[in-house]
Motif scaffolding. Structure first.
Motif: not given
Length: 326
Positions: A54-64, A14-26
């Motif tokens: 940071t991206v997971l927190e912004q996405a509201g991913a919880g405790d992944v 992560t990576g700009v587009d990896d971050a986009l991928a994480l947002l989608f997966a969450v």
């Protein structure tokens, strides 16, 4: 069983587009993100861990759970892509530091634990150099019994980006990519041929950037950082006049909605020799064997579902609908 979520693990840099991928997966309701593992690539591995949390927190991913992995390829030194992704690997957007820490185990250990611990077979989605995955397959080959498929962003049938013929993720660690192809499980290659085509229109990028919801707004900022084509209707500063490429996120779209990706089962091998073809994914599209096989005998090649075409509008709509979910 119909309606069950697909258990997935993302291995990323992560990576700009990896971050986009994480947002989608969450946020996609059909995906169960079990873990994220980190590897050196777009930036150093510690930066990748920080960006991922940071991206997971912004996405509201919880405790992944997130784990730190390999800090360099199997053989060569690490070579970052900060010239593309910014000094921090995340477009230098000034995002806050994460409040949580990574797991207290390494990436390979976490991968093994989450794959074997899943009640249903897992789909692995590597969007990065394949070092962690190669180490996993060599150290713990038993994991393949609970892997449904590996959908990796990497390789190219036609033109590369790291070199004229090699895509960055495979070029960064060609030996690891060669190990992946021997995994003995179904593999889908989401390469540059489809990767570069899925582009979010500038109007939608601007809409996301104006969102009051942190995850959607972050998606807009990330898309604005990686303009893919001029948008004649745009009139704003700071990349507002450009459409944004989904990049790695397209590979996760292909897991959530495989019908949008056209693939063909083809022999693939990775060029490992020094020189201008190192890291090339050699995809054999010939209808019949050639003289090399006739005179030298057949080579052992992996059969891979290679992405050759993509329904761009379908994946753009899917992404926009998904990242807007709270």
């Amino acid at each position: 069983m119909a309606g069950q979520r697909i258990p997935v693990i993302i291995d990323c840099d992560t990576g700009v587009d990896d971050a986009l991928a994480l947002l989608f997966a969450v946020r996609h309701p059909g995906l169960e993100l079990r873990a994220v593992t980190c590897v050196a690539g777009n930036t150093d591995v510690d930066g990748v861990v920080r960006n991922t949390l940071t991206v997971l927190e912004q996405a509201g991913a919880g405790d992944v759970p997130v784990a730190r992995g390999a800090e360099r390829p199997l053989i060569e030194a690490a070579r970052s892509a900060r010239h593309v992704h910014g000094a921090d690997g995340m477009g230098d957007l000034g995002l806050p530091a994460p409040s949580r820490r990574p797991a207290d185990v390494d990436a390979v250990t976490l991968l093994r634990r989450e794959i074997l611990g899943s009640p249903r077979p897992v789909t692995l989605i590597p969007t990065a150099p394949l070092t962690n995955i190669a180490l996993l397959l060599r150290i713990h080959p038993e994991v393949t019994r609970n892997i449904e498929r590996i959908v990796f962003m990497g390789g190219a049938v036609a033109t590369g980006n790291a070199t004229p013929v090699a895509e960055f993720n495979v070029w960064h660690d060609p030996e690891a990519a060669a190990v992946l192809l021997t995994a003995g499980v179904p593999i889908t290659m989401y390469g540059l041929d489809v990767f570069q085509r899925v582009v979010v229109p500038g109007e939608e990028v601007r809409r996301l950037r104006a969102s009051a919801e942190p995850g959607a707004r972050l998606a807009g900022e990330l898309l604005a950082h990686r303009p893919a084509a001029p948008d004649p209707d745009g009139d704003g500063p700071d990349g507002d006049d450009s459409a944004g490429g989904l990049g790695d996120a397209g590979a996760v779209c292909a897991v959530a909605d495989p019908g949008g990706l056209t693939t063909r089962l083809l022999p693939v091998e990775v060029s490992l020799a020094p020189g201008p073809t190192r890291g090339q994914t050699v995809v054999d599209r010939r209808p019949r064997p050639g003289e090399a096989e006739i005179h030298g005998g057949a080579r052992e090649q992996a059969l891979v579902d290679v992405g050759l075409d993509v329904d761009v509008e379908r994946y753009v709509e899917l992404y926009l609908e998904t990242v807007g979910r709270p």
